[in-house]
Structure formats: C-alpha cells, structure tokens
Design a protein around this motif. Structure first.
Motif, PDB file in Angstrom:
ATOM      1  N   GLY A 183       2.357  -9.150   9.426  1.00 21.36           N
ATOM      2  CA  GLY A 183       3.247  -9.536  10.539  1.00 21.36           C
ATOM      3  C   GLY A 183       3.960 -10.838  10.253  1.00 21.36           C
ATOM      4  N   GLY A 184       4.562 -10.930   9.064  1.00 24.62           N
ATOM      5  CA  GLY A 184       5.363 -12.102   8.703  1.00 24.62           C
ATOM      6  C   GLY A 184       6.833 -11.801   8.896  1.00 24.62           C
ATOM      7  N   VAL A 185       7.670 -12.531   8.166  1.00 19.24           N
ATOM      8  CA  VAL A 185       9.114 -12.437   8.378  1.00 19.24           C
ATOM      9  C   VAL A 185       9.658 -11.051   8.015  1.00 19.24           C
ATOM     10  CG1 VAL A 185      11.249 -13.701   8.067  1.00 19.24           C
ATOM     11  CG2 VAL A 185       9.102 -14.820   7.589  1.00 19.24           C
ATOM     12  N   ILE A 186       9.299 -10.564   6.840  1.00 19.48           N
ATOM     13  CA  ILE A 186       9.856  -9.270   6.398  1.00 19.48           C
ATOM     14  C   ILE A 186       9.364  -8.144   7.306  1.00 19.48           C
ATOM     15  CG2 ILE A 186       9.812  -7.540   4.544  1.00 19.48           C
ATOM     16  CD1 ILE A 186       9.941  -9.799   2.533  1.00 19.48           C
ATOM     17  N   GLY A 187       8.074  -8.143   7.605  1.00 17.74           N
ATOM     18  CA  GLY A 187       7.503  -7.082   8.441  1.00 17.74           C
ATOM     19  C   GLY A 187       8.186  -7.010   9.795  1.00 17.74           C
ATOM     20  N   LEU A 188       8.445  -8.189  10.390  1.00 14.66           N
ATOM     21  CA  LEU A 188       9.033  -8.190  11.735  1.00 14.66           C
ATOM     22  C   LEU A 188      10.524  -7.878  11.688  1.00 14.66           C
ATOM     23  CD1 LEU A 188       6.971 -11.145  13.160  1.00 14.66           C
ATOM     24  CD2 LEU A 188       6.751  -8.723  13.764  1.00 14.66           C
ATOM     25  N   GLU A 189      11.219  -8.357  10.647  1.00 20.12           N
ATOM     26  CA  GLU A 189      12.653  -8.041  10.562  1.00 20.12           C
ATOM     27  C   GLU A 189      12.853  -6.547  10.279  1.00 20.12           C
ATOM     28  OE1 GLU A 189      14.618 -12.350   9.260  1.00 20.12           O
ATOM     29  OE2 GLU A 189      14.778 -10.688   7.855  1.00 20.12           O
ATOM     30  N   LEU A 190      12.219  -6.052   9.220  1.00 22.44           N
ATOM     31  CA  LEU A 190      12.446  -4.633   8.881  1.00 22.44           C
ATOM     32  C   LEU A 190      11.771  -3.703   9.882  1.00 22.44           C
ATOM     33  CD1 LEU A 190      12.420  -4.553   4.974  1.00 22.44           C
ATOM     34  CD2 LEU A 190      14.332  -4.676   6.559  1.00 22.44           C
ATOM     35  N   GLY A 191      10.621  -4.131  10.401  1.00 21.62           N
ATOM     36  CA  GLY A 191       9.972  -3.347  11.461  1.00 21.62           C
ATOM     37  C   GLY A 191      10.906  -3.222  12.658  1.00 21.62           C
ATOM     38  N   SER A 192      11.621  -4.313  12.977  1.00 17.70           N
ATOM     39  CA  SER A 192      12.565  -4.284  14.102  1.00 17.70           C
ATOM     40  C   SER A 192      13.694  -3.290  13.845  1.00 17.70           C
ATOM     41  CB  SER A 192      13.183  -5.664  14.329  1.00 17.70           C
ATOM     42  OG  SER A 192      12.235  -6.550  14.859  1.00 17.70           O
ATOM     43  N   VAL A 193      14.218  -3.296  12.609  1.00 12.21           N
ATOM     44  CA  VAL A 193      15.317  -2.366  12.284  1.00 12.21           C
ATOM     45  C   VAL A 193      14.910  -0.933  12.617  1.00 12.21           C
ATOM     46  CG1 VAL A 193      16.590  -1.304  10.352  1.00 12.21           C
ATOM     47  CG2 VAL A 193      16.376  -3.800  10.490  1.00 12.21           C
ATOM     48  N   TRP A 194      13.746  -0.521  12.097  1.00 15.28           N
ATOM     49  CA  TRP A 194      13.377   0.899  12.235  1.00 15.28           C
ATOM     50  C   TRP A 194      12.873   1.208  13.648  1.00 15.28           C
ATOM     51  CZ3 TRP A 194      15.915   3.568   8.996  1.00 15.28           C
ATOM     52  CH2 TRP A 194      16.262   2.986   7.771  1.00 15.28           C
ATOM     53  N   ARG A 195      12.278   0.211  14.308  1.00 17.42           N
ATOM     54  CA  ARG A 195      11.898   0.398  15.724  1.00 17.42           C
ATOM     55  C   ARG A 195      13.149   0.641  16.570  1.00 17.42           C
ATOM     56  NH1 ARG A 195      13.324  -1.583  20.098  1.00 17.42           N
ATOM     57  NH2 ARG A 195      13.427  -3.695  19.314  1.00 17.42           N
ATOM     58  N   ARG A 196      14.181  -0.166  16.333  1.00 18.77           N
ATOM     59  CA  ARG A 196      15.417  -0.006  17.110  1.00 18.77           C
ATOM     60  C   ARG A 196      16.044   1.372  16.890  1.00 18.77           C
ATOM     61  NH1 ARG A 196      17.969  -5.595  14.892  1.00 18.77           N
ATOM     62  NH2 ARG A 196      16.636  -7.027  16.056  1.00 18.77           N
ATOM     63  N   LEU A 197      15.881   1.884  15.658  1.00 20.02           N
ATOM     64  CA  LEU A 197      16.530   3.169  15.343  1.00 20.02           C
ATOM     65  C   LEU A 197      15.661   4.366  15.742  1.00 20.02           C
ATOM     66  CD1 LEU A 197      18.164   2.277  11.887  1.00 20.02           C
ATOM     67  CD2 LEU A 197      19.169   2.150  14.185  1.00 20.02           C
ATOM     68  N   GLY A 198      14.488   4.077  16.301  1.00 22.83           N
ATOM     69  CA  GLY A 198      13.685   5.175  16.865  1.00 22.83           C
ATOM     70  C   GLY A 198      12.268   5.329  16.340  1.00 22.83           C
ATOM     71  N   ALA A 199      11.868   4.553  15.342  1.00 19.53           N
ATOM     72  CA  ALA A 199      10.504   4.713  14.809  1.00 19.53           C
ATOM     73  C   ALA A 199       9.493   4.077  15.761  1.00 19.53           C
ATOM     74  CB  ALA A 199      10.403   4.055  13.434  1.00 19.53           C
ATOM     75  N   GLU A 200       8.288   4.681  15.757  1.00 15.78           N
ATOM     76  CA  GLU A 200       7.180   4.075  16.495  1.00 15.78           C
ATOM     77  C   GLU A 200       6.486   3.143  15.499  1.00 15.78           C
ATOM     78  OE1 GLU A 200       3.459   6.266  17.915  1.00 15.78           O
ATOM     79  OE2 GLU A 200       5.151   7.139  19.035  1.00 15.78           O
ATOM     80  N   VAL A 201       6.581   1.837  15.746  1.00 14.82           N
ATOM     81  CA  VAL A 201       6.131   0.880  14.716  1.00 14.82           C
ATOM     82  C   VAL A 201       4.829   0.188  15.112  1.00 14.82           C
ATOM     83  CG1 VAL A 201       6.747  -1.263  13.490  1.00 14.82           C
ATOM     84  CG2 VAL A 201       8.505   0.469  13.922  1.00 14.82           C
ATOM     85  N   THR A 202       3.871   0.192  14.180  1.00 17.90           N
ATOM     86  CA  THR A 202       2.618  -0.552  14.367  1.00 17.90           C
ATOM     87  C   THR A 202       2.555  -1.635  13.298  1.00 17.90           C
ATOM     88  OG1 THR A 202       1.528   1.472  15.105  1.00 17.90           O
ATOM     89  CG2 THR A 202       0.080  -0.349  14.448  1.00 17.90           C
TER      90      THR A 202
END
Ligand code: FAD
Ligand code: NAI
Length: 465
Positions: free
Chosen positions: A181-200
């Motif tokens: 849950g650092g910078v890359i995880g939260l930035e890229l996790g946000s991208v795919w969450r916004r586009l519809g992925a269920e992100v953990t």
C-alpha cells in the motif's frame, strides 16, 4: 593530462542522467549519455511518472462521470470505456516526451550512446564492442522493481504484474489484489478501481504510505476505503499460485498466525524499488554498494572512487524524479567547477490519487522528536473553492518550530495537493515562518488559500473555521 573522449559521461538517461547531461553540455562540457533502452527518459518517462499520470488523469474523468460527481454539477453522462483509446493516449504522451529528450540532446550536442554500459576502469566504459573514456563518469542507472519471493511476475501473461505490466493491462480485471500500500499500489490500484475493478490492497504495515505524516496516512486509509478499496493492513503475502487466468495468494497476519487464501484476476506487486547496480562491473573499479544496494556519495555526489560520481535512485534518498533531476543539475555544476546545491531537506513528495496527497519537510512525528512545535490544520471542506468544486476531502497541515516559527513541514490532502505543495517548498527554501505564509496574499478563490489558513492556524487564528 590524459586525453579523454568526453569531459563527462552519464550512465543512464532517466531524469537524473538526461537532465545532468543537458546541464553539463550547457556548461560547455563535452558530454555523453549511455542508455540501454531504445528511448530516452528512463523509468520516469517510459514506464513511471508519465504513463501512470496519463492513466490516472484519464481514469479520473471516467470516475467523475461514473460516480455521480459530474451529475452533481448538472452534467449527466453515462461513461463508456474505450480502454484501447485510453492506452493510446498514454503511449502517445510517452512517445512525444521521450522524443522531446532526443531533440534536446541534439540541440545541446549531447552524444547519446545507445547500449548497456559497464566499467572497464574508472575513466572507461564498454558499450557493445566499443569503449569510451571520460574525465568524470556519473552513474545514473536508476532503480527497478523489488521482487517478492514466491510471487513470480509475468507481465506478458498479465495475471501477476509489476508496475510496468500494471500500466498496460489489456482489459479491466474483475478483481485485483495490490501487494504493497505504497505510492505505486495506490496510484495504479486507483486507476483500475475507477475503471471497474474490485481492488484489495494488502499492506504489511498497519497504515498505508510509509514515510508520510501520520495524519495523512490515517486519512488516506479512510479515503481509499470510502472509494471502495478493500484494505488488508498488517497482512503479508506468503505465496502465490497461478492457474490459467487466476492467481491465488496465501495471506497471513504480519505478526504471524492463521493463513488464508485470496483469489484474483490480477495481482500487482508494488513493494518498493531497488537500485540498479548489477551489470555495471563495479568490481572493476573497486566500488561496493552499501547494504541496501545503494551507491554512497558525498555532498558533491562523489563516490569512493576518484572520477566516478552517482545521482538519482541509485544513491540514498527518496526515489523521486525531481530529486534525480536536481541532483543531475548539481552534479554537472560541480563537474564544471561551479557549486551545485540540492537541499535534501526540502524535497516534496506527491501521491497522484484522488484527492492528491503531498508533503514536504518533516512529518509531525519527526518534528516532535526534534523539539517543541506548533501545528496548524485547516480542512478542505472549509475552503470555498474545494467546497464549490465538490472536493471536500482533505486538509492542510503546517508544522512550525515553537521557538522560531520557522516552517518545518507542510502536508496536505486536496484535489490539487501536488500543485499546492510547491509554495510550501518555496517558502521553506527561503526559511519562511508560518507568519510569512499567513501574511502572504493568496488569490481567491483557490485551494491554495487553505495553505494560508493552515499557517494562520499555527497561531490559532484561521478566519474561515
Ligand atoms: P531512471 O529513471 O530509472 O533511469 C535510469 C536509466 O538508466 C534507465 O533508463 C535504464 O535503462 C538506464 N540504465 C540502467 N543501467 C544501465 C547501464 N548499465 N547502461 C546503460 N543504461 C542503463 N517519481 C516522481 O517523482 N513522480 C512520479 O509521479 C513518479 N511516478 C512513478 C510511477 C511509477 C510506476 C514508477 C515505477 C516510478 C515513478 N516515479 C515517480 C519514480 C521515478 O520514476 C524515479 O524516481 C526516477 O525515474 C529516477 O530517475 P533516475 O534518473 O535515477 O533513474
Ligand atoms: P513504496 O515503498 O512506496 O511502497 C511499498 C509498500 O509495500 C510499503 O507500504 C511497504 O510497507 C509494503 N510492503 C513491502 N513488503 C511487503 C509485503 N511483503 N507484503 C505487503 N506489503 C509490503 O514502493 P512502491 O509503491 O513500489 O514505489 C516505489 C517507489 O517509486 C516509491 O517509493 C517512490 O519513490 C516511487 N514512486 C513515486 C511516485 C510519485 O512520486 N507519485 C509514484 C510511483 C512510484
């Protein structure tokens, strides 16, 4: 004096190496830059800052349409994702910017040597079959993804990916697990969450974003959870198996305990980055990285080997493009006989999520360890522009020395925190007090007024709260 091919040769054309090379050439030095990639710009332009921001920016629009933010403003649209087009604009941004560096090299007469460099001696590198000599050699080889034992990345397959694969997924995964849950995880996790992925997000520590101010880290957890990310804090991944298009992870509490499994269509490994020193043949010059794999340097970026300096992600300090750039400029200035300064105490950092999270200087925890402080905080919900724009989340926090009022750190969460933090950095660079910021006229209505109000709050006197 020995006759060298170049006055200075940079190894690596990331923000450290390419910026350093341009400055060196501007200062009249005969300059070369070796880059093994087919394009210039390093991690930042090719697979880092730029493509990630292209995906963040585009997905932000999609999210604003999908989550009702636009409807609130009277714009009713039902977004339809065209992922190939979104990727195309990312690729186009990278293409234009990397070509831009090639143009700047030409314009400034920097010689680009395409290939992998390794040391022959302290003034000579081998690139392919050729050798090149330079009076000074600067190692600017950057960093690469830290692997997680037991979790094998295969970007081509697209099931277990690192940040490079995570930028390029050909389809939105239904479920995604982000390890770290650092910078890359939260930035890229946000991208795919916004586009519809269920992100953990699975994070080893009890809070996200290590290194940032404690209040930011606590608020970040609330904001990302509210946006729909599932957060598994104090949890570690102990293994991963891939069957077809699915990955199954084994998780355990960080402190040890009962294991469980979690299945996902995509797993993003983002547990940090490590300095690139392999393949440089550092043995040939007797240079040994420290225990963390970094190359130690002094204030003039000199390594322990005469004639060899190092900058950017490969040396200690935050792994940030602007830090690498500033070190590139400074090292070139030292080599040209000038004085090159980087104030490592004032390097802003920004997480480009929605809202953005940014900081510069000491965290409140670090400042309190050093002595008495006064802290002023102002919520974005009380900032007229943020409120009008439907951006109520976040705050600005100014930390000042209790005795001198000098600003020691500024932290903020706001839609445009990355832009707001620039004034804090400038103020700190000039040794500003909180009073200096409080008495600086800020344009109305802007998010930046929250910085002024937080500075006023240091003395307990904000107006709009
Ligand atoms: P690099 O950019 O890594 O460049 C080093 C270059 O050296 C590479 O191109 C490599 O191919 C080349 N090289 C290595 N070894 C050799 C060799 N032996 N011979 C020839 N060439 C060699 N930072 C920010 O500040 N803001 C951001 O928004 C941001 N976003 C990021 C997003 C992602 C997904 C990632 C992965 C990183 C991000 N970063 C960001 C970090 C940033 O990319 C790095 O801090 C920055 O690129 C470091 O610059 P550098 O010049 O030290 O190294
Ligand atoms: P990071 O260091 O920011 O975060 C890694 C996270 O993974 C940490 O929270 C850590 O506690 C956690 N972790 C480590 N091992 C783990 C494990 N086994 N299981 C679960 N969690 C684990 O590293 P990240 O996100 O990979 O980024 C690398 C660097 O790239 C950043 O530190 C930053 O310097 C740079 N970067 C900067 C950006 C920006 O400026 N906006 C954007 C992206 C990257």
């Amino acid at each position: 004096m020995a006759d060298y091919d170049f006055d200075v040769l940079f190894i690596g054309a990331g923000p450290g190496g390419y910026v350093g090379a341009i400055r060196a050439a501007q200062l009249g030095l005969r300059t070369a830059c070796v880059e093994s990639r087919a394009t210039l710009g390093g991690t930042c332009l090719n697979v880092g800052c730029i493509p990630s921001k292209a995906m963040l920016h585009a997905s932000e629009f999609f999210d604003a349409a999908a989550n009702g933010t636009m409807a609130k403003m009277g714009v009713e649209v039902t977004p339809k994702l065209n992922l190939p087009a979104m990727h195309a604009q990312r690729i186009d941004a990278v293409d234009q910017l990397t070509k831009g560096i090639a143009f700047l090299f030409k314009k400034n007469k920097v010689t680009w040597l395409n290939g992998h460099a390794s040391f022959v001696d302290a003034h000579t590198v081998k690139v392919g079959d050729a050798t090149h000599t330079a009076k000074e050699i600067v190692i600017a080889t950057g960093s690469s993804v830290t692997p997680l034992p037991g979790v094998e990345v295969d970007n081509a397959k697209g099931v277990v990916v690192d940040s490079t694969g995570g930028l390029e997924l050909p389809a939105v995964p239904k479920t995604m697990v982000v390890i770290g849950g650092g910078v890359i995880g939260l930035e890229l996790g946000s991208v795919w969450r916004r586009l519809g992925a269920e992100v953990t997000v699975v994070e080893y520590l009890d809070l996200l974003l290590p290194g940032m101010d404690g209040d930011i880290r606590k608020e970040a957890a609330k904001i990302f959870a509210k946006q729909g990310m599932k957060l598994r804090l104090s949890t570690k991944v102990t293994g991963c198996t891939v069957k077809g298009k699915k990955a199954t992870l084994t998780l355990e509490p960080a402190a040890g305990g009962e294991a469980e499994t979690l299945t996902a269509d995509c797993v993003l490994v983002s547990i940090g980055r490590k300095p690139n020193t392999d393949g440089l043949n550092l043995e040939a010059i007797g240079l040994e990285p420290n225990k963390r794999g970094q190359i130690e340097v002094d204030g003039e970026f000199r390594t322990s080997v005469e004639g060899v300096r190092a900058i950017g992600d490969v040396v200690p300090g935050p792994m940030l493009a602007h830090k690498a750039e500033d070190e590139g400029i400074a090292v070139a200035e030292w080599i040209a006989g000038e004085i090159g300064i980087v104030n490592h105490g004032v390097i802003p950092s920004v997480v480009y999520t929605w809202p953005e999270m940014a900081g510069v200087g000491l965290t409140e925890e670090q400042a309190r360890e050093k002595g008495e402080v006064n802290v002023g905080k102002f919520p974005m919900a009380a900032n007229s522009r943020a409120k009008t724009n439907h951006e109520p989340d976040g705050f600005v926090k100014v930390i000042a020395d209790a005795a001198t009022d000098r600003v020691l750190g500024v932290w903020c969460i706001a839609s445009v925190a990355g832009t707001m933090i620039a004034e804090a950095a400038l103020g700190m660079e000039f040794g500003a007090t909180s009073e200096d910021i409080a008495y600086t006229c800020h344009a109305h209505p802007t998010h930046a007024e929250a910085v002024k109000e937080a500075a006023m709050a240091v003395r307990g006197k904000p107006i709009h709260m």
